[in-house]
Design a protein around this motif. Sequence first.
Motif, PDB file in Angstrom:
ATOM      1  N   LEU B 209      39.668  19.871  -5.689  1.00 54.21           N
ATOM      2  CA  LEU B 209      40.637  20.872  -6.124  1.00 54.21           C
ATOM      3  C   LEU B 209      40.738  20.922  -7.644  1.00 54.21           C
ATOM      4  CD1 LEU B 209      43.387  20.285  -3.449  1.00 54.21           C
ATOM      5  CD2 LEU B 209      41.822  22.201  -3.619  1.00 54.21           C
ATOM      6  N   PHE B 213      39.847  23.883 -10.161  1.00 49.00           N
ATOM      7  CA  PHE B 213      40.912  24.382 -11.014  1.00 49.00           C
ATOM      8  C   PHE B 213      40.411  24.602 -12.427  1.00 49.00           C
ATOM      9  CE2 PHE B 213      45.258  23.539 -12.904  1.00 49.00           C
ATOM     10  CZ  PHE B 213      45.681  24.817 -12.604  1.00 49.00           C
ATOM     11  N   MET B 221      41.583  25.947  -4.504  1.00 49.10           N
ATOM     12  CA  MET B 221      42.416  25.847  -5.700  1.00 49.10           C
ATOM     13  C   MET B 221      42.357  27.148  -6.490  1.00 49.10           C
ATOM     14  SD  MET B 221      44.398  23.577  -6.826  1.00 49.10           S
ATOM     15  CE  MET B 221      45.196  22.977  -8.283  1.00 49.10           C
ATOM     16  N   ILE B 224      44.786  29.414  -4.804  1.00 48.37           N
ATOM     17  CA  ILE B 224      46.195  29.114  -5.145  1.00 48.37           C
ATOM     18  C   ILE B 224      46.495  29.563  -6.573  1.00 48.37           C
ATOM     19  CG2 ILE B 224      47.874  27.274  -5.499  1.00 48.37           C
ATOM     20  CD1 ILE B 224      46.640  25.743  -3.291  1.00 48.37           C
TER      21      ILE B 224
END
Lengths: 297, 285
Positions: B209, B213, B221, B224
């Motif tokens: 993740l 990111f 990720m 999100i």
Amino acid sequence: MTSSDRILHVVLRALPHLAIFTAVILLWELAVTRAWVDPFLIPPPSRVSASFLRLYVTEGTIWWHLFVTMLEAVIGFLIGASAGIALAVASSVHEGFRRYVSPYAVVLNVTPGLALTPLVIAWFGFDWGSKIALAAIICFFPIFVNTLAGLTRRDADREELFASLGAGPADLFWKLRVPAALPLAFAGLKIGMTTALIGAVVAEFAQATEGVGILLQRYSFVLDMATAVAVLLTMSLMGLTLYTLMEILDDRLVFWRRDAGLARASEHRRRAWVRDGHVPNEGTAVLNTNATGGHKT
Amino acid sequence: MAAIDTSLAPPTTDANLRRRRLATHLGIFLALMLTWETAARLGWTNPLFMPQPSQILNSFWVIFVGTGNVWRHLYVTLTEVFAGFIAGSVLGVGLAIIVGLNPLVRRFLQPYVIVLEATPRIAVAPLIIAALGFGFQSKIAIVMLVCFFAPFVNTLAGMLSVNRDGIELFRSIGASKWQTFRKLMLPEALPTVMAGLRLAMASALSGALVAEFISANEGMMVLIDRYTGSLNMPSAFASLLTLTALGFLIFKGMELLDEFIVFWRHESRLAAASRKRARAWEAAR
């Protein structure tokens, strides 16, 4: 063994380690200068140490970032640890509380905490707050679980001894449960300390203007790998420092795990007892004759 | 690295009591959700930060069925996690076995392992992305690195904790080095190794993740981050809860694997294994 002997001993033991370290560094340097590896991707030690010098001494840019990240990690750790310990104590005292809170704790545990980063930043803003919050969130669980495990560990014999001496619930908690929980709780706190640092650094990767995390990201994005490696090594140093601090605290508080610590603590207590007049001073005399008795005969 | 005991409450055997407790659990959960929902509807909480449960449920439907865009990202993240985990743990365990069998190597490697242990491993991510590019390999490399240490350290610890007397005994009955390894060191080290693998698996997901990111175009990720960036909080929450479910499945999966491999540490599996052996003996005679 005299002290100079001891120093010699330490030096002799450290020598092979040093030799190997130097050899590895030299080999690495050679590999880069001979272009066996890409100097762009794996910077040579000479350039990494030059970057160290620049970061710490000539430009001194890293100090402020170092301070910021340390502060974020430590404050986050303090918040997460307080919450973890408080909930663990509440769960250990009240069984119903534990039963109905534990599912949520488990859910929190299996959620990868770092996945919360964007949300935490949306909630707490781009400033230090979000870094502290992420550090607190991800260091909470190991501390909570280990403290709880320590507090709920039961030793029937000791409980019975306490009961037979007429100990109240407060005595039972402070003099039996808490000391028995300390070693495990500290294992959790040590894990939590390093996790908190990770939380602060990752939150800085996401959004920050200061901190070693953003420094590392900036240097690697401009492909200044030597400086990036120097920053990374700084992070190792920070991790080591925080961990060592916890270790020292652990050693002080859980003194009975070490023989020397235990001996010192009991000697201290014995003196206090004698001073307060609980025990006549012959106690020491008896001990002394016993100890020297062997020599006389 | 200390193992974490995750058993929070001892299970009960009384079926009636269990049913009652489950009902209470459900009641508490529903009450919480209802309070949350009403609080959001009445405007006590900011829906931008704390989306209400009904919206999150709706988003679940949207991202899994309606647009179905979560599957692709889930697939990418899972591939990174498993590829990295397998590569990292095989390397970690393998290297630890080589190192553990050789006391000299062990002594001189220790300081480096300690330094590497203290480094926040995920922090290496930007460096690796700069070195290996923005693609798939860099993510797998990061997960691999994150997964390397726990199995390595635990395998080493397991190999070092092998009982001296046991080694003496094996030597005295003339066991070869391979036999000592296979029948004494490996079984004694396995529980610790498994604990290391479980730790690694838990951090593998975080590793993937964080890598996504920093820089990626697909993966959970990224999803999100995008939802949060466009302030579509219900969908961000739904994706996060998907990760929770994923984390839970991974946790349970590793637990099952543990029961299967280190069967002698679990009562029921031990009983099953000894029954099987007894039957095999009977059949042989």
